[in-house]
Write an enzyme that holds these catalytic residues in place. Structure first.
Site, mmCIF file in Angstrom:
data_model
loop_
_atom_site.group_PDB
_atom_site.id
_atom_site.type_symbol
_atom_site.label_atom_id
_atom_site.label_comp_id
_atom_site.label_asym_id
_atom_site.label_seq_id
_atom_site.Cartn_x
_atom_site.Cartn_y
_atom_site.Cartn_z
ATOM 1 N N THR A 14 0.911 -1.166 0.066
ATOM 2 C CA THR A 14 0.081 -0.072 0.022
ATOM 3 C C THR A 14 0.897 1.169 0.064
ATOM 4 O O THR A 14 0.506 2.296 -0.901
ATOM 5 C CB THR A 14 -0.896 -0.067 1.335
ATOM 6 O OG1 THR A 14 -1.519 -1.214 1.443
ATOM 7 C CG2 THR A 14 -1.792 1.139 1.066
ATOM 8 N N ARG A 46 8.719 -9.021 -2.379
ATOM 9 C CA ARG A 46 8.562 -10.623 -2.313
ATOM 10 C C ARG A 46 8.231 -11.104 -3.907
ATOM 11 O O ARG A 46 9.255 -12.095 -4.265
ATOM 12 C CB ARG A 46 7.811 -11.275 -1.378
ATOM 13 C CG ARG A 46 8.393 -11.073 0.021
ATOM 14 C CD ARG A 46 7.451 -11.776 0.863
ATOM 15 N NE ARG A 46 6.372 -11.137 0.983
ATOM 16 C CZ ARG A 46 5.313 -11.076 2.001
ATOM 17 N NH1 ARG A 46 5.541 -11.570 3.080
ATOM 18 N NH2 ARG A 46 4.344 -10.172 1.756
ATOM 19 N N LYS A 107 6.192 1.948 12.693
ATOM 20 C CA LYS A 107 6.161 2.621 13.709
ATOM 21 C C LYS A 107 6.544 1.265 14.908
ATOM 22 O O LYS A 107 6.869 1.513 16.090
ATOM 23 C CB LYS A 107 4.591 2.997 14.445
ATOM 24 C CG LYS A 107 3.560 1.995 14.023
ATOM 25 C CD LYS A 107 2.927 2.199 12.939
ATOM 26 C CE LYS A 107 1.764 1.248 12.447
ATOM 27 N NZ LYS A 107 1.084 1.738 11.004
ATOM 28 N N GLY A 136 -0.432 8.907 9.873
ATOM 29 C CA GLY A 136 -0.628 8.911 8.774
ATOM 30 C C GLY A 136 -0.259 10.334 7.971
ATOM 31 O O GLY A 136 1.030 10.776 7.997
ATOM 32 N N ILE A 138 -1.139 13.154 8.808
ATOM 33 C CA ILE A 138 -0.947 14.338 9.749
ATOM 34 C C ILE A 138 0.476 14.499 9.985
ATOM 35 O O ILE A 138 1.133 13.711 10.573
ATOM 36 C CB ILE A 138 -1.642 14.277 11.103
ATOM 37 C CG1 ILE A 138 -3.078 13.735 11.098
ATOM 38 C CG2 ILE A 138 -1.648 15.322 11.905
ATOM 39 C CD1 ILE A 138 -3.891 13.378 12.152
ATOM 40 N N GLU A 192 -7.458 -5.968 10.113
ATOM 41 C CA GLU A 192 -6.706 -7.315 9.566
ATOM 42 C C GLU A 192 -7.395 -8.446 10.077
ATOM 43 O O GLU A 192 -8.080 -8.266 11.094
ATOM 44 C CB GLU A 192 -5.482 -7.242 10.466
ATOM 45 C CG GLU A 192 -4.568 -5.787 10.297
ATOM 46 C CD GLU A 192 -3.832 -5.827 8.829
ATOM 47 O OE1 GLU A 192 -3.674 -6.847 8.369
ATOM 48 O OE2 GLU A 192 -3.569 -4.756 8.234
ATOM 49 N N ASP A 203 -0.948 -1.159 18.491
ATOM 50 C CA ASP A 203 -0.488 -0.191 17.128
ATOM 51 C C ASP A 203 -0.612 1.257 18.010
ATOM 52 O O ASP A 203 0.337 1.850 17.853
ATOM 53 C CB ASP A 203 -1.502 -0.373 16.027
ATOM 54 C CG ASP A 203 -1.015 0.902 15.046
ATOM 55 O OD1 ASP A 203 -0.257 0.633 14.466
ATOM 56 O OD2 ASP A 203 -1.742 1.537 14.956
ATOM 57 N N LYS A 207 2.681 4.060 18.424
ATOM 58 C CA LYS A 207 2.751 5.451 18.046
ATOM 59 C C LYS A 207 2.958 6.403 19.213
ATOM 60 O O LYS A 207 3.642 7.230 19.141
ATOM 61 C CB LYS A 207 1.569 5.842 17.244
ATOM 62 C CG LYS A 207 1.488 4.955 16.092
ATOM 63 C CD LYS A 207 -0.069 4.851 15.443
ATOM 64 C CE LYS A 207 -0.113 4.186 13.982
ATOM 65 N NZ LYS A 207 -1.508 3.858 13.672
ATOM 66 N N GLY A 304 -3.890 4.646 4.634
ATOM 67 C CA GLY A 304 -4.295 4.617 3.315
ATOM 68 C C GLY A 304 -2.810 5.104 2.414
ATOM 69 O O GLY A 304 -1.942 5.684 2.994
HETATM 70 N N1 LIG Z 1 -0.969 0.747 5.166
HETATM 71 C C1 LIG Z 1 -1.146 1.951 5.626
HETATM 72 O O1 LIG Z 1 -2.132 2.714 5.304
HETATM 73 C C2 LIG Z 1 0.230 2.452 6.586
HETATM 74 C C3 LIG Z 1 -0.140 3.512 7.228
HETATM 75 C C4 LIG Z 1 1.132 4.057 8.103
HETATM 76 C C5 LIG Z 1 1.945 3.198 8.216
HETATM 77 N N2 LIG Z 1 2.185 1.985 7.530
HETATM 78 C C6 LIG Z 1 3.368 1.208 7.768
HETATM 79 O O2 LIG Z 1 3.951 1.021 6.493
HETATM 80 C C7 LIG Z 1 4.515 0.219 6.380
HETATM 81 C C8 LIG Z 1 4.208 -0.919 5.311
HETATM 82 O O3 LIG Z 1 2.786 -1.105 5.463
HETATM 83 P P1 LIG Z 1 1.801 -1.314 4.037
HETATM 84 O O4 LIG Z 1 0.464 -1.346 4.485
HETATM 85 O O5 LIG Z 1 2.213 -0.594 2.713
HETATM 86 O O6 LIG Z 1 2.159 -2.845 4.220
HETATM 87 P P2 LIG Z 1 1.981 -4.035 2.735
HETATM 88 O O7 LIG Z 1 0.857 -3.511 1.821
HETATM 89 O O8 LIG Z 1 1.659 -5.289 3.459
HETATM 90 O O9 LIG Z 1 3.264 -4.170 2.086
HETATM 91 C C9 LIG Z 1 4.384 -4.550 2.616
HETATM 92 C C10 LIG Z 1 5.366 -4.906 1.501
HETATM 93 O O10 LIG Z 1 6.597 -5.340 2.061
HETATM 94 C C11 LIG Z 1 7.065 -6.413 1.148
HETATM 95 N N3 LIG Z 1 7.754 -7.394 1.707
HETATM 96 C C12 LIG Z 1 7.232 -8.205 2.829
HETATM 97 N N4 LIG Z 1 8.027 -9.026 3.531
HETATM 98 C C13 LIG Z 1 9.392 -8.603 2.690
HETATM 99 C C14 LIG Z 1 10.578 -9.293 2.753
HETATM 100 N N5 LIG Z 1 11.058 -10.148 3.441
HETATM 101 N N6 LIG Z 1 11.437 -8.851 1.688
HETATM 102 C C15 LIG Z 1 11.069 -8.040 0.596
HETATM 103 N N7 LIG Z 1 9.757 -7.470 0.663
HETATM 104 C C16 LIG Z 1 9.061 -7.978 1.569
HETATM 105 C C17 LIG Z 1 5.599 -7.122 0.368
HETATM 106 O O11 LIG Z 1 6.010 -7.789 -0.883
HETATM 107 P P3 LIG Z 1 4.964 -8.450 -1.887
HETATM 108 O O12 LIG Z 1 4.203 -7.267 -1.960
HETATM 109 O O13 LIG Z 1 5.631 -9.045 -2.756
HETATM 110 O O14 LIG Z 1 4.332 -9.291 -0.961
HETATM 111 C C18 LIG Z 1 4.876 -5.813 0.008
HETATM 112 O O15 LIG Z 1 5.264 -5.176 -1.174
HETATM 113 C C19 LIG Z 1 4.430 -0.757 7.725
HETATM 114 O O16 LIG Z 1 5.505 -0.400 8.695
HETATM 115 C C20 LIG Z 1 3.088 -0.076 8.058
HETATM 116 O O17 LIG Z 1 3.149 -0.214 9.633
HETATM 117 C C21 LIG Z 1 1.103 1.630 6.787
#
Ligand SMILES: NC(=O)c1ccc[n+]([C@@H]2O[C@H](COP(=O)([O-])OP(=O)(O)OC[C@H]3O[C@@H](n4cnc5c(N)ncnc54)[C@H](OP(=O)(O)O)[C@@H]3O)[C@@H](O)[C@H]2O)c1
Length: 430
Positions: A14, A46, A107, A136, A138, A192, A203, A207, A304
């Site tokens: 994402t 991955r 975080k 996010g 903010i 989730e 979570d 933060k 998001g």
């Molecule tokens: N989503 C949000 O709204 C949001 C908001 C604030 C902070 N965050 C933080 O941002 C970070 C990412 O979140 P996300 O929601 O984007 O997660 P996500 O959609 O699950 O994406 C994780 C990515 O990491 C890759 N990945 C996982 N394990 C891996 C490994 N061992 N080697 C290489 N690549 C690997 C995955 O690869 P594949 O795609 O190939 O499986 C995927 O592309 C997290 O720390 C989360 O807490 C997210």
């Protein structure tokens, strides 16, 4: 012409894909604002075959993000994998060891390893930036570290988890129970499959750990955050909160008291008229009280692709412009362990819900237990009657030390007429 800032992105989910899309969509504007281009030269995830919705033909692909952190042709490694250990941690450490800046949204990693990572980054003379890790879109990290830097902060509190706020809002709007709304949130993708990190307050605690250090200048100490989640909030609690003039929110609260720093996450009642009460659904908000600025409130989308990418790019622009400050506001070597307040010393008002057998004398037993622990009742609500059945008995308690209430409730739980553990919800901001 100034050289472009080269970045490599680890994790293309994402946030990773969202960041690449933003940089592509706003390339000219960002270039004008930085005086140089920001170019993504390498990516790692991955599954190479997965469609990410953005073009990634220009970048070098790495199967292993740690190898990328060491070898990519990049000034900055952007860690968007997630998790407090494993690949994410190795990526950040490797990047720093190779003299590269790190931008992360993680975080969990910072809450647990932030002290060490900040130390490593500062020793290496590189930036460790993490605006996207809290609330996010903010810009709360910048607000605390830069905008409010002239203030002594006395308290901050925030709605830091959009999933919980969405569940609580939907429970209030529909009158439905927690488990029902959670199941729906999971179907809609707002929660989730394993929702415990969100609904048990973990979570939000991650933060809060970060915000508390920025506000008070102490070392990050995730283990010292006392957190409670929202599993026990019933539809009845939500309804009664409204009747009493409150709304229930899961807040992360850090404040300075005469006993030390309070650092807690819990569901609480906030007055309906307060700005935090109006923040509904998936939105986040943080309220900060500083001695010169007074009270200020920040609201926006907490998660998001768009809001999170917006924050990641803000960090990248800082690096492109050469703007930097100590990771957590003061140099990592100068951060001292905090003195935390005993939670029992918390001074506040409380809502208590008991489930009791509808028999004469119940109220007298309950009030006796409270009186014996020096707790005074502000109001009692017992409307429904079911002679010999079980009914809710709800009270609000005047401001008192939490330890007194805890002791009184332990005695009340022992009463033969009380059928379930008492539920306590703290009342904030009165
Ligand atoms: N989503 C949000 O709204 C949001 C908001 C604030 C902070 N965050 C933080 O941002 C970070 C990412 O979140 P996300 O929601 O984007 O997660 P996500 O959609 O699950 O994406 C994780 C990515 O990491 C890759 N990945 C996982 N394990 C891996 C490994 N061992 N080697 C290489 N690549 C690997 C995955 O690869 P594949 O795609 O190939 O499986 C995927 O592309 C997290 O720390 C989360 O807490 C997210």
């Amino acid at each position: 012409v100034t050289k472009p800032l080269k970045i490599a992105v680890a994790g293309l989910g994402t946030v990773g894909a969202g960041t690449i899309k933003l940089l592509f969509d706003h390339a000219d504007m960002i270039s004008a604002r930085c005086g140089r281009n920001i170019v993504c030269t390498a990516v790692a995830a991955r599954n190479r075959a997965k469609d990410r919705g953005v073009s990634m033909t220009e970048q070098q692909w790495f199967d292993d993000p740690v190898t990328m952190a060491a070898q990519a042709d990049a000034d900055v490694i952007v860690e968007l994998i997630g998790g407090s250990s494993g690949a994410a941690k190795a990526v950040c450490e490797t990047a720093i060891a190779h003299g590269r800046h790190v931008v992360t949204a993680n975080k969990a990693l910072l809450a647990v390893h932030g002290n060490d990572l900040a130390r490593l980054a500062e020793d290496a003379g590189v930036t460790l930036a993490y605006e996207a890790s809290v609330a996010g879109g903010i810009p709360i990290i910048k607000a605390l570290r830069e905008g409010l830097v002239g203030n002594k902060i006395s308290a901050l509190s925030g709605i830091l988890n959009g999933t919980c706020n969405y569940i609580l809002t939907t429970m209030r709007e529909t009158g439905r129970d927690f488990s029902d709304v959670l199941a729906e949130a999971q179907q809609l993708g707002y929660a989730e499959a394993d929702p415990s990190f969100d609904i048990d307050g973990v979570d939000a605690a991650h933060k809060l750990t970060i915000l508390s250090s920025l506000a008070f200048g102490h070392k990050l100490d995730f283990a010292a955050v006392k957190s409670e989640g929202i599993r026990h909030i019933s539809a009845e609690d939500i309804r009664l909160a409204g009747e009493l003039g409150y709304r229930i929110k899961l807040l992360g609260i850090a404040r300075s008291t005469e006993h030390g720093i309070e650092q807690r996450v819990y569901p609480c009642m906030v007055p309906l008229a307060s700005p935090i009460a109006q923040v509904e659904g998936v939105f986040n908000a943080v309220e900060v009280v500083g001695d010169y600025v007074g009270r200020s409130v920040y609201e926006g989308r907490g998660a998001g692709a768009g809001p999170t990418a917006s924050a990641v790019v803000a960090d990248l622009v800082d690096i492109a412009l050469g703007r930097s400050s100590p990771t957590f506001g003061i140099p990592a070597t100068k951060m001292k362990p905090a003195v935390f307040a005993d939670p029992g010393k918390h001074l506040g008002a409380y809502y208590v819900r008991l489930m009791v057998r509808d028999k004469p004398g119940v109220l007298a037993d309950v009030t006796a237990a409270l009186r014996d622990e020096n707790v005074s009742i502000e109001s009692v609500i017992q409307r429904s009657r079911a002679p010999d059945g079980v009914v809710p008995l709800v009270m609000t308690l005047h401001e008192t030390e939490e330890a007194n209430v805890t002791r009184a409730l332990a005695r009340i739980e022992e009463l033969e007429t009380v059928t379930e553990p008492p539920r306590l919800i703290r009342i904030e901001g009165v």
